[in-house]
Design an enzyme around this catalytic site. Structure first.
Site, short mmCIF file in Angstrom:
data_model
loop_
_atom_site.label_atom_id
_atom_site.label_comp_id
_atom_site.label_asym_id
_atom_site.label_seq_id
_atom_site.Cartn_x
_atom_site.Cartn_y
_atom_site.Cartn_z
N LYS A 65 -10.83 -39.05 48.81
CA LYS A 65 -9.52 -38.39 48.76
C LYS A 65 -9.61 -36.88 48.98
CE LYS A 65 -6.68 -40.55 48.73
NZ LYS A 65 -6.21 -41.24 49.95
N CYS A 66 -10.64 -36.46 49.71
CA CYS A 66 -10.78 -35.03 50.03
C CYS A 66 -10.52 -34.72 51.50
CB CYS A 66 -12.18 -34.55 49.64
SG CYS A 66 -12.43 -34.34 47.87
N HIS A 118 -19.37 -41.05 51.54
CA HIS A 118 -19.03 -40.46 50.24
C HIS A 118 -20.28 -40.35 49.37
CE1 HIS A 118 -14.92 -40.80 51.43
NE2 HIS A 118 -14.83 -42.09 51.26
N LEU A 240 1.46 -33.80 58.81
CA LEU A 240 2.70 -34.52 59.13
C LEU A 240 2.51 -35.42 60.35
CD1 LEU A 240 5.45 -31.81 58.51
CD2 LEU A 240 4.97 -33.86 57.14
N ALA A 241 1.80 -34.92 61.36
CA ALA A 241 1.55 -35.73 62.55
C ALA A 241 0.66 -36.93 62.22
CB ALA A 241 0.89 -34.88 63.64
#
Length: 303
Positions: A65-66, A118, A240-241
């Site tokens: 989640k980075c 990870h 956003l894209a």
């Protein structure tokens, strides 16, 4: 990035496995670190030791989640700009996930290969260092990372959920989540922040100025791109894209991988006690280190 159908098939299979998996059954432990049983196996970890890296491999390392999917997209677009060939990896790109035979199949993949992981630095195959593959390491402030990780667990259908944010926070601080402790990961990678062929990128810096970040990544990888090419990649790579195209690129899980991407979203969930506990843990583990300074904790994590 990975071939769309392969990526989506792998995720769909992992989600199917998750349906019958409770939180108490979610983890397998390998060399002291918990990993999700829906994505990792002991056999794959043992086979990973013999993985043969190439000098032109690009490894993208991050804690979950980075921003690993974001960076994967950016690097794929950079390779396309240079080679005029769309990058498509026939395997799920996370190095430690999948079946134990994947590393034999990967020998047939054309160069350059983009690998994501990870894993801690010292859990990686030695061939990565021997052959001097380039390693991009992306970090995000620990508070936003924790909140994003919590929402991923509790928003995605079929993934085991936590009863509350408070429960997740306790497990996150203890390192009892998939891929273990954020701080252990950070301490381990901090030792190599100045290594040759290693570059650290901050998620928040990309959010603030994506063009500059992409230019730095391009230069690190040895690519010569025009300002116009960098601008084009930046436009295609905004959060956003990425979110708008996420269902096409990542299947049903896409919108959950690109949920908000906000800096400071942690303020909606952290209470004062949790703030203090995270602040103390950061101070204990990273204050005064090169990575600790780079994370700009005071700017992003102090209310």
């Amino acid at each position: 990035m990975a071939d769309k159908s392969k990526f989506i098939d792998y995720i769909d299979d992992a989600l199917e496995k998750s349906k019958e998996t409770t939180l108490s059954q979610l983890f397998l432990t390998y060399q002291g670190i918990p990993y999700p049983v829906t994505m990792c196996t002991q056999e794959t970890f043992r086979a990973l030791d013999a993985f043969e890296a190439r000098s032109d491999d690009v490894l993208l390392a991050s804690y979950p989640k980075c921003g690993s999917n974001w960076i994967l997209h950016i690097v794929s677009e950079l390779i396309f700009a240079v080679s005029k060939k769309k990058y498509a990896c026939p395997e799920f790109p996370v190095l430690e996930c999948g079946d134990a035979e994947k590393y034999q199949r990967m020998k047939l993949f054309p160069s350059p290969r983009i690998l994501t992981t990870h894993l801690h630095y010292d859990k990686l195959p030695q061939s990565i260092f021997k052959n001097k593959a380039k390693i991009l390491v992306i970090f995000r402030n620990p508070k936003d990372t924790a909140v994003s990780f919590f929402h991923f667990h509790n928003d995605v259908p079929d993934i085991p959920s936590y009863a509350s944010w408070d429960e997740f926070f306790r497990q996150f601080i203890k390192g009892q989540v998939s891929w273990g402790s954020y701080f252990d990961f950070a301490i381990n990678w901090n030792k190599h922040i100045d290594d040759e062929n290693v570059k650290f990128i901050l998620y928040e810096d990309l959010k603030e100025n994506l063009v500059v970040g992409i230019k730095q990544i391009s230069e690190f990888l040895g690519f010569s791109l025009t300002d116009e090419q960098i601008e084009t990649i930046s436009t295609q790579s905004t959060f956003l894209a990425m979110r708008a195209n996420s269902q096409e690129t990542h299947g049903a899980i896409g919108p959950f991988l690109f949920r908000k991407g906000e800096v400071g979203d942690w303020k909606r969930l952290f209470n004062e006690t949790q703030n203090q506990e995270m602040d103390e843990r950061f101070k204990e583990c990273l204050a005064g280190t090169s990575l600790g300074d780079k994370l700009k904790y005071e700017a992003y994590c102090l209310a």
